[in-house]
Enzyme design. Structure first.
Site, PDB file in Angstrom:
ATOM      1  N   HIS A 159      -5.374  -3.592  -1.965  1.00 40.59           N
ATOM      2  CA  HIS A 159      -5.105  -2.631  -3.036  1.00 40.59           C
ATOM      3  C   HIS A 159      -5.040  -3.285  -4.419  1.00 40.59           C
ATOM      4  O   HIS A 159      -4.673  -2.623  -5.390  1.00 40.59           O
ATOM      5  CB  HIS A 159      -3.816  -1.864  -2.746  1.00 40.59           C
ATOM      6  CG  HIS A 159      -3.979  -0.827  -1.689  1.00 40.59           C
ATOM      7  ND1 HIS A 159      -4.409   0.450  -1.944  1.00 40.59           N
ATOM      8  CD2 HIS A 159      -3.791  -0.898  -0.345  1.00 40.59           C
ATOM      9  CE1 HIS A 159      -4.471   1.139  -0.817  1.00 40.59           C
ATOM     10  NE2 HIS A 159      -4.108   0.346   0.166  1.00 40.59           N
ATOM     11  N   SER A 200       0.790  -1.231   0.000  1.00 37.71           N
ATOM     12  CA  SER A 200       0.000   0.000   0.000  1.00 37.71           C
ATOM     13  C   SER A 200       0.820   1.277   0.000  1.00 37.71           C
ATOM     14  O   SER A 200       0.325   2.326  -0.419  1.00 37.71           O
ATOM     15  CB  SER A 200      -0.935   0.005   1.215  1.00 37.71           C
ATOM     16  OG  SER A 200      -0.196  -0.026   2.423  1.00 37.71           O
ATOM     17  N   LYS A 217     -12.248  -0.003  -0.687  1.00 37.16           N
ATOM     18  CA  LYS A 217     -11.327   0.748  -1.546  1.00 37.16           C
ATOM     19  C   LYS A 217     -11.934   0.793  -2.956  1.00 37.16           C
ATOM     20  O   LYS A 217     -12.822   1.587  -3.211  1.00 37.16           O
ATOM     21  CB  LYS A 217      -9.936   0.133  -1.502  1.00 37.16           C
ATOM     22  CG  LYS A 217      -9.266   0.342  -0.131  1.00 37.16           C
ATOM     23  CD  LYS A 217      -7.870  -0.207  -0.092  1.00 37.16           C
ATOM     24  CE  LYS A 217      -7.143   0.174   1.190  1.00 37.16           C
ATOM     25  NZ  LYS A 217      -7.773  -0.324   2.431  1.00 37.16           N
TER      26      LYS A 217
END
Length: 391
Positions: free
Chosen positions: A208, A180, A239
């Site tokens: 991610h 990340s 996310k």
């Protein structure tokens, strides 16, 4: 009230060093631009990779679910808080990830804590990449398992750790899929090959990578063609998915075990109807609107190349997570503040999130950004950096 002087002393030291930061409240929805202190600025700090936080289909699904089922669920999953929509979401996630089953937790953080703390005992060993996310580190701390840390993405060091841990009941290798803070991708094929050679399990946190890598955003496992060879896949719903929560996708055996033993799952109220319905709709969007991921990558390449041409150090990034490495903590935050003054919201990140001397402004480009917005941001990065003698 007396009693917290020791904490105030530490906070005062942070202020002296220029590393104390206040929260920055947004006054608009999350998008390519946001409003801060009444001013519209280009957003380069959110995890909203695909712009799903404000996607019309997700908005509609959330509103309809709230109107039909209410604002909350009123219980934990194991008592009275499992609605049919929760199971529908988990079935859809398992199909999406090409696994037997999936289970949703309150966040990606609690997913890692719940999985690691429940399946490992003192008879086992967990082998972790040195730059794994804090949620993995904290999850490991909750176990009684032995711990080994291998050098970041160093396969020789991972093999050393595997050779040294032959006597344990279970050897579990844990890695981020995409790291990340640096934006690089774990060498998952090599990790899987070593795991199979030494009869170890593999767990990947794709926070991610979900919605970013793999077909329709299935993550690093699918990206490398490793479906069926990675034992545990952890993902996030907060996310690229654009809503809230985390999930684990694996075998039916592991999911059934976590339902009975995963403490964050057992002792947390289930997701509200609006959240659950929006997450389900987001999976459909990934399947039906793949052009969002294509645009994300086009924008990421444009912005990354632009930063590099200007002379910025973007480290080893291979993904839309692109750090602009400054080094000095105080100067990094000054850079972030100057960018905000000029019209770009790009947060500085320093120790303890990254190592001392590795402070950076971490940028994340999204599918929502226009080429004009990204070029404007590049121009302002150059202006602010020259003013602060960073370039």
């Amino acid at each position: 009230m007396k009693g917290f002087e020791f904490l105030q002393t530490e906070l005062d030291e942070m202020k002296t060093q220029g590393t104390f930061r206040k929260l920055v409240p947004l006054q608009s929805e999350q998008g390519s631009k946001v409003t801060i202190n009444g001013k519209e600025v280009i957003q380069l700090s959110s995890n909203n990779y695909l712009g799903l936080t404000s996607h019309p289909r997700l908005r509609k699904a959330a509103v309809e679910a709230a109107e039909r089922y209410g604002a909350g669920t009123g219980s934990v999953r194991t008592i009275a808080g499992t609605f049919s929509m929760h199971e529908e979401l988990e079935i859809k996630l398992a199909e999406f990830k090409h696994t037997e089953a999936a289970l949703v937790f309150q966040s990606g953080f609690t997913t890692n804590q719940g999985v690691l703390s429940s399946i490992l005992t003192g008879e086992d060993v967990v082998i972790s990449d040195a730059l794994n996310h804090a949620s993995i580190i904290d999850g490991i701390r909750l176990t009684k398992a032995a711990r080994k840390v291998y050098k970041h993405v160093d396969m020789e060091d991972l093999e050393r750790a595997l050779k040294e841990s032959a006597g344990y009941r279970v050897r579990l290798i844990v890695t981020d899929g995409v790291f990340s803070m640096d934006g690089n991708i774990a060498p998952l094929p090599e990790i899987v090959e070593l795991a199979e050679k030494y009869d170890a399990l593999v767990m990947v946190d794709d926070a991610h990578a979900s919605g970013v890598l793999g077909k329709n955003g299935r993550g690093t496992v699918n990206h490398f063609g490793l479906d069926g060879r990675v034992h545990i896949q952890v993902g996030t719903l907060s996310k690229a998915i654009g809503v809230l929560g985390g999930y684990v996708a694996s075998t039916r055996t592991l999911i059934d075990y976590l339902i009975h033993k995963g403490r964050p799952f057992l002792f947390s109220t289930s997701h509200p109807p609006a959240v659950t319905a929006a997450c389900t709709e987001a999976i459909d969007v990934l399947l039906e609107e793949p052009e969002l991921i294509e645009t994300l990558w086009e924008n990421a390449r444009f912005f990354k190349e632009g930063l590099q041409k200007l002379g910025f150090d973007t480290g080893v990034s291979e993904t839309p997570v692109t750090p602009v490495i400054v080094g000095d903590e105080a100067k990094c935050h000054q850079f972030s503040d100057k960018l905000l003054e000029y019209g770009v919201f790009a947060q500085g990140i320093a120790f303890p999130t990254v190592a001392k001397g590795q402070a950076r402004v971490r940028t994340i480009v999204t599918a929502q950004h226009s080429r004009e917005e990204l070029q404007e941001a590049l121009d302002l990065f150059e202006k602010a950096a020259k003013e602060l003698d960073i370039l």
